[in-house]
Design a protein around this motif. Sequence first.
Motif, PDB file in Angstrom:
ATOM      1  N   LEU A   1      11.907  11.477 -12.104  1.00 26.64           N
ATOM      2  CA  LEU A   1      11.077  11.479 -10.887  1.00 26.64           C
ATOM      3  C   LEU A   1       9.890  10.530 -11.029  1.00 26.64           C
ATOM      4  O   LEU A   1       9.561   9.786 -10.090  1.00 26.64           O
ATOM      5  CB  LEU A   1      10.596  12.903 -10.597  1.00 26.64           C
ATOM      6  N   ILE A   2       9.246  10.549 -12.197  1.00 30.78           N
ATOM      7  CA  ILE A   2       8.126   9.631 -12.428  1.00 30.78           C
ATOM      8  C   ILE A   2       8.625   8.190 -12.404  1.00 30.78           C
ATOM      9  O   ILE A   2       7.988   7.302 -11.816  1.00 30.78           O
ATOM     10  CB  ILE A   2       7.448   9.948 -13.776  1.00 30.78           C
TER      11      ILE A   2
ATOM     12  N   PHE B   1       0.821  -1.212   0.000  1.00 29.28           N
ATOM     13  CA  PHE B   1       0.000   0.000   0.000  1.00 29.28           C
ATOM     14  C   PHE B   1       0.855   1.262   0.000  1.00 29.28           C
ATOM     15  O   PHE B   1       0.597   2.204  -0.757  1.00 29.28           O
ATOM     16  CB  PHE B   1      -0.931   0.001   1.216  1.00 29.28           C
ATOM     17  N   LEU B   2       1.888   1.297   0.824  1.00 30.05           N
ATOM     18  CA  LEU B   2       2.739   2.485   0.890  1.00 30.05           C
ATOM     19  C   LEU B   2       3.472   2.707  -0.426  1.00 30.05           C
ATOM     20  O   LEU B   2       3.661   3.850  -0.861  1.00 30.05           O
ATOM     21  CB  LEU B   2       3.732   2.359   2.052  1.00 30.05           C
ATOM     22  N   GLY B   3       3.881   1.620  -1.068  1.00 34.85           N
ATOM     23  CA  GLY B   3       4.515   1.769  -2.370  1.00 34.85           C
ATOM     24  C   GLY B   3       3.569   2.370  -3.395  1.00 34.85           C
ATOM     25  O   GLY B   3       3.992   3.119  -4.291  1.00 34.85           O
ATOM     26  N   SER B   4       2.286   2.077  -3.251  1.00 32.80           N
ATOM     27  CA  SER B   4       1.307   2.550  -4.226  1.00 32.80           C
ATOM     28  C   SER B   4       0.989   4.041  -4.077  1.00 32.80           C
ATOM     29  O   SER B   4       0.435   4.637  -5.006  1.00 32.80           O
ATOM     30  CB  SER B   4       0.015   1.742  -4.096  1.00 32.80           C
ATOM     31  N   VAL B   5       1.318   4.638  -2.956  1.00 31.41           N
ATOM     32  CA  VAL B   5       1.052   6.062  -2.761  1.00 31.41           C
ATOM     33  C   VAL B   5       1.806   6.880  -3.804  1.00 31.41           C
ATOM     34  O   VAL B   5       1.265   7.823  -4.410  1.00 31.41           O
ATOM     35  CB  VAL B   5       1.432   6.490  -1.332  1.00 31.41           C
ATOM     36  N   LEU B   6       3.077   6.540  -4.033  1.00 31.32           N
ATOM     37  CA  LEU B   6       3.863   7.261  -5.028  1.00 31.32           C
ATOM     38  C   LEU B   6       3.331   7.013  -6.434  1.00 31.32           C
ATOM     39  O   LEU B   6       3.420   7.888  -7.303  1.00 31.32           O
ATOM     40  CB  LEU B   6       5.331   6.851  -4.936  1.00 31.32           C
TER      41      LEU B   6
ATOM     42  N   PRO C   1       7.177   2.584 -21.582  1.00 32.91           N
ATOM     43  CA  PRO C   1       6.616   3.479 -22.599  1.00 32.91           C
ATOM     44  C   PRO C   1       6.421   4.928 -22.147  1.00 32.91           C
ATOM     45  O   PRO C   1       6.475   5.838 -22.972  1.00 32.91           O
ATOM     46  CB  PRO C   1       5.265   2.833 -22.935  1.00 32.91           C
ATOM     47  N   ILE C   2       6.194   5.178 -20.851  1.00 38.10           N
ATOM     48  CA  ILE C   2       5.940   6.539 -20.385  1.00 38.10           C
ATOM     49  C   ILE C   2       7.239   7.284 -20.090  1.00 38.10           C
ATOM     50  O   ILE C   2       7.362   8.483 -20.340  1.00 38.10           O
ATOM     51  CB  ILE C   2       5.029   6.531 -19.136  1.00 38.10           C
ATOM     52  N   THR C   3       8.234   6.561 -19.554  1.00 33.87           N
ATOM     53  CA  THR C   3       9.511   7.207 -19.196  1.00 33.87           C
ATOM     54  C   THR C   3      10.665   6.504 -19.914  1.00 33.87           C
ATOM     55  O   THR C   3      11.582   5.990 -19.275  1.00 33.87           O
ATOM     56  CB  THR C   3       9.730   7.171 -17.671  1.00 33.87           C
ATOM     57  N   PRO C   4      10.683   6.513 -21.260  1.00 37.47           N
ATOM     58  CA  PRO C   4      11.744   5.789 -21.984  1.00 37.47           C
ATOM     59  C   PRO C   4      13.121   6.400 -21.781  1.00 37.47           C
ATOM     60  O   PRO C   4      14.114   5.675 -21.680  1.00 37.47           O
ATOM     61  CB  PRO C   4      11.290   5.871 -23.445  1.00 37.47           C
ATOM     62  N   ASP C   5      13.200   7.745 -21.737  1.00 45.71           N
ATOM     63  CA  ASP C   5      14.507   8.378 -21.542  1.00 45.71           C
ATOM     64  C   ASP C   5      15.068   8.072 -20.160  1.00 45.71           C
ATOM     65  O   ASP C   5      16.254   7.757 -20.015  1.00 45.71           O
ATOM     66  CB  ASP C   5      14.391   9.903 -21.728  1.00 45.71           C
ATOM     67  N   ALA C   6      14.224   8.159 -19.133  1.00 48.25           N
ATOM     68  CA  ALA C   6      14.671   7.837 -17.778  1.00 48.25           C
ATOM     69  C   ALA C   6      15.032   6.362 -17.674  1.00 48.25           C
ATOM     70  O   ALA C   6      16.006   6.000 -16.999  1.00 48.25           O
ATOM     71  CB  ALA C   6      13.575   8.190 -16.770  1.00 48.25           C
ATOM     72  N   SER C   7      14.273   5.509 -18.344  1.00 47.89           N
ATOM     73  CA  SER C   7      14.578   4.075 -18.330  1.00 47.89           C
ATOM     74  C   SER C   7      15.945   3.810 -18.961  1.00 47.89           C
ATOM     75  O   SER C   7      16.714   2.966 -18.491  1.00 47.89           O
ATOM     76  CB  SER C   7      13.503   3.295 -19.087  1.00 47.89           C
ATOM     77  N   ALA C   8      16.253   4.566 -20.041  1.00 51.29           N
ATOM     78  CA  ALA C   8      17.561   4.413 -20.683  1.00 51.29           C
ATOM     79  C   ALA C   8      18.681   4.920 -19.785  1.00 51.29           C
ATOM     80  O   ALA C   8      19.772   4.337 -19.743  1.00 51.29           O
ATOM     81  CB  ALA C   8      17.572   5.156 -22.016  1.00 51.29           C
ATOM     82  N   GLU C   9      18.422   5.997 -19.050  1.00 47.76           N
ATOM     83  CA  GLU C   9      19.438   6.558 -18.158  1.00 47.76           C
ATOM     84  C   GLU C   9      19.688   5.657 -16.948  1.00 47.76           C
ATOM     85  O   GLU C   9      20.813   5.548 -16.469  1.00 47.76           O
ATOM     86  CB  GLU C   9      18.993   7.940 -17.670  1.00 47.76           C
ATOM     87  N   LEU C  10      18.642   5.033 -16.435  1.00 43.64           N
ATOM     88  CA  LEU C  10      18.741   4.278 -15.182  1.00 43.64           C
ATOM     89  C   LEU C  10      18.674   2.770 -15.402  1.00 43.64           C
ATOM     90  O   LEU C  10      18.462   2.022 -14.444  1.00 43.64           O
ATOM     91  CB  LEU C  10      17.613   4.711 -14.235  1.00 43.64           C
TER      92      LEU C  10
END
Length: 506
Positions: free
Chosen positions: A212-213, A175-180, A267-276
């Motif tokens: 951040l997302i 549940f706490l993980g789902s808050v973010l 699909p929503i954060t492809p650039d962040a996924s590539a960075e991380l």
Amino acid sequence: MSSELPLLSLLIWVPIVGGLAVLAVGTGNNSAPAVRWLSLIVALVTFVLSLVLFFDFDRSTYLMQFVEKAPWVPVFDIYYHLGVDGISMPLAVLTTFTSVIVVLAAWEVIRVRVAQYMAAFLIMEGMMIGVFCALDAVLFYVFWEAMLIPMFLVIGIWGGPRRIYAALKFFLYTFLGSVLLLVALIYLYFQAGSFEILDFHALKIGLEAQILIFLAFLVAFAVKVPMWPVHTWLPDAHVEAPTGGSVVLAAIMLKMGTYGFIRFMLPITPDASAELDGLIITLSLIAVIYIALVALVQEDMKKLIAYSSISHMGFVTLGFFLVFTIFRDSGSVQGAALGVEGALVQMVSHGFVSGAMFLCVGVLYDRMHSRLIGDYGGVINTMPHFGAFMVFFALANAGLPGTSGFVGEFLVIMGAFKANFWYALLAATSLILGAAYSLWMVKRVVFGKVANDNVAALKDINPREMLVLGSVAFFVLLLGVWPDPLLEVMHSSVAHLLAHVTVSKL
């Protein structure tokens, strides 16, 4: 068929309404037989509907199919919007099959609050299917959170001696993980102007916002997988949960975390996924190797299988995030597809194999009320049919060629070779470690001389248990020798996802 029948709504609401009907039937005295048969009928009807979904599915397109859309909260552009593609549809079918198995497995075992037990699983089935079918982010989140309640009750009421502790730990972690997750979805709503998940995919977001997302999604989905180091709730939940709870946790609920990775993060954060991507690959390899070593030293069969699940799910997240390394180094679309499709096959295979392993432990526990490996030995002498099934599922868990456990891991390792030799080498060690802990458990439990009088008094599996284990074994073997029908379903959706991801800043 898809234009005439609200198939996805039926898949969601037949088990939910059926669960409520089971509760109503279960109010009378001596109602357990009627409750069991009604639960089985509801589960079977839902499974048959899912087979219609599978066979009527158009494998040639990546577009969402069986789409249903109706206003829900129009003032905030929130819709009751459903649809499936080649990624989500197999998971919905897996959910319906697992629910039939859970009802059958509990047929003679659950004797207290039978109606409530069956109803909890049926209602949970509908909510889990809703997670895989939702195309509106708010609808997704409602199903995502609501399914925690029946599982919390299953662990807390029908679980072991430390069931309250395990249930609270399970609920609080998830549940706490789902808050973010909710915070991220609200931010995306203000960017897109709607809660449509496919609109989120089309957004162009700056790298800082994406990171951040991405981190918000990571916390929510990593807990559900679970990834190291937020995995500690899972062994406790498995140990205390009844057999049906462990089966659903392993077969379906863990897949929701990895489904979130491929439906939201990539699909929503492809650039962040590539960075991380290096972060996720590192965490995945730690899960694959370190958690497998932890499984080796377990004396409780359920804990061993729980840690095994964490290790195998590391393969799934590894396969997803190899994509960016492959594109950077070689640009091989085929290599990236191997990783992603292997991860998806692993999700389905793990649902069958891990569920079967927990069913085997449940069969032994029902007879001896012990999960400790040291209390067994020589089971094959008194339960030859059961012993054959347990050895088969242990070999599938170790990735034996010809079983479903091999297909997904082999494809991910092939994709890893396209990315980095060392990734492939480290991932391949799981085949050795998986064989070590699976066969070590089998050696001590199944083979050898009869260890004690309790083992000597064991009776082999009955026809109902034979049907349950045999049904799962059939699909484990079928997927192992003929994975093409499952892979064919995924090709178009995976190709579309990779085409979207390649637009990112690699």
